[in-house]
Design an enzyme around this catalytic site. Sequence first.
Site, PDB file in Angstrom:
ATOM      1  N   ASP A  70      -1.676 -10.322  -2.244  1.00 48.31           N
ATOM      2  CA  ASP A  70      -0.452 -10.472  -1.458  1.00 48.31           C
ATOM      3  C   ASP A  70      -0.604 -11.444  -0.294  1.00 48.31           C
ATOM      4  O   ASP A  70       0.311 -12.223  -0.001  1.00 48.31           O
ATOM      5  CB  ASP A  70       0.072  -9.108  -0.988  1.00 48.31           C
ATOM      6  CG  ASP A  70      -0.976  -8.243  -0.304  1.00 48.31           C
ATOM      7  OD1 ASP A  70      -2.076  -8.742   0.026  1.00 48.31           O
ATOM      8  OD2 ASP A  70      -0.691  -7.043  -0.098  1.00 48.31           O
ATOM      9  N   ASN A 123      -9.041  -8.718   9.009  1.00 44.58           N
ATOM     10  CA  ASN A 123      -8.095  -7.662   8.655  1.00 44.58           C
ATOM     11  C   ASN A 123      -7.989  -6.683   9.812  1.00 44.58           C
ATOM     12  O   ASN A 123      -9.015  -6.226  10.340  1.00 44.58           O
ATOM     13  CB  ASN A 123      -8.567  -6.920   7.403  1.00 44.58           C
ATOM     14  CG  ASN A 123      -8.487  -7.774   6.167  1.00 44.58           C
ATOM     15  OD1 ASN A 123      -7.410  -8.160   5.740  1.00 44.58           O
ATOM     16  ND2 ASN A 123      -9.638  -8.089   5.578  1.00 44.58           N
ATOM     17  N   ALA A 126       0.809  -1.217   0.000  1.00 48.98           N
ATOM     18  CA  ALA A 126       0.000   0.000   0.000  1.00 48.98           C
ATOM     19  C   ALA A 126       0.842   1.265   0.000  1.00 48.98           C
ATOM     20  O   ALA A 126       0.327   2.353  -0.250  1.00 48.98           O
ATOM     21  CB  ALA A 126      -0.921   0.009   1.223  1.00 48.98           C
TER      22      ALA A 126
END
Length: 468
Positions: free
Chosen positions: A240, A296, A13
């Site tokens: 990823d 997450n 990111a």
Amino acid sequence: MSETKHIAIDFGASSGRVILGTFDGHKVELEEVYRFANTPVEMHGVLYWDFPKLFQEIKNGLKAVSRITTEVESLAIDTWGVDFGYIDQKGHLLLLPKNYRNETKLKYQEAIYNRLSELEFYEETGVLPSSINSYVQLYADLQEHPWLKETVAHVLFMPDLFNYFLTQQTNVNYAIASTSGLLSIEQKWSTKVLETLGIPQHWFQQTDMTLHTILGPLTPSLVKETGLKDLQVIASAGHDTAASLISITDDDIFLSCGTWSVIGVQVNKPIVSKESYAANFTNEGTAFGRIKFLKNINALWVLQELQRYWAEKGQMYSYSQLVEEAKHSDINSTVDLDDECFLKRGNMEEIIGSYLNKNNQDLPKNTGDYVKVTLLSIAKKYSESVSEIEKITDRKFNRIRMVGGGIQNELLCQMTAELTQKNVITGPIEATSLGNVIGQLKVLGFVNEEGIEGIVQNSVELKSYKGI
């Protein structure tokens, strides 16, 4: 066997890297050849990814590789999840891809969930409703640009979008598509979600969603520019996290630690229950077609924002300096990283202080205190998540396998072991790049799934932290 060489392009990111992997039949050695910044650009209140610049950086990286060797077998790209680009009928990119932290889409969420409730979304897709989910941005775009319905030929998620401009081949990779909230729990495009939100179904290839495929060589112009004429572009673990899990066995809780932390376990089918919904767990695909049941956690982003704020004030701190300062802090205050205020860019000192003040906790007095609060909050969130995983899956786990750049923070690793009361095994740091390369090796037939663990053990040094 003779050595083979493979390129892993890993987008995070905040940065991207071009890695050259060398496989000798027993182990993989990784060499970082090129690194570049990945900085979102805000224009007129909208946060975009600078896709043309990022594609140029890919080309720069490939040219850097070719200065070392042109004998490269393959290439694969992995990126963060959810974001995408539009391709028109002539193969051109329409609009810059928007960043998942773009806030202009938020005004449409109420209308979305009036059509289909958040619980109904979860039951249909297995993906936890969130402002970052792809369908929120898609719906927002259609409200603001209705002409897209007639103009768009393909919606491609970020790794597939890069692959398209490398090869001119369209492909949708399952692992990355599974992050979107557009697939049903049967792992197919959800007609219910698409029809309910008025998203054209022809934007998504119904039959070509793949686990792995060889897309083919670079376009002729790129071959001429880079000299990599024998290279094959592979669509493998486009996400990823999926790439990093290739290096982890199914018996451990996995914890990928970076800007976002991802914690969970690998299972055979989605877990969709009231308990998993209440605990904010989601279901996404793995590189080999299984399910990663995970949460997450907005983790090291908070520390990165602190670093950015201090740097703008002229106070430059290395990661190791910040960790050392935190070791000398006595503060035990914590914040809830799930709070929306910690998802935004801004003065993170002020955001943390405001949250703690509102919750009647001790306020940080110095840099070390802010770092200690952040790391302790992350480890606490890990511990809570481990307890939830064991309760929901009705399984006990002895170990946490912690991978990614965050494992270089030994203080966080030790905090995690102590708060979870689990043994923590760290490594590889380069789990995503290593998994990316191993995924290519599997597609090319150089390794099978059973041989992956041995390759990982031969390739990296693992470290242990005792929690029990």
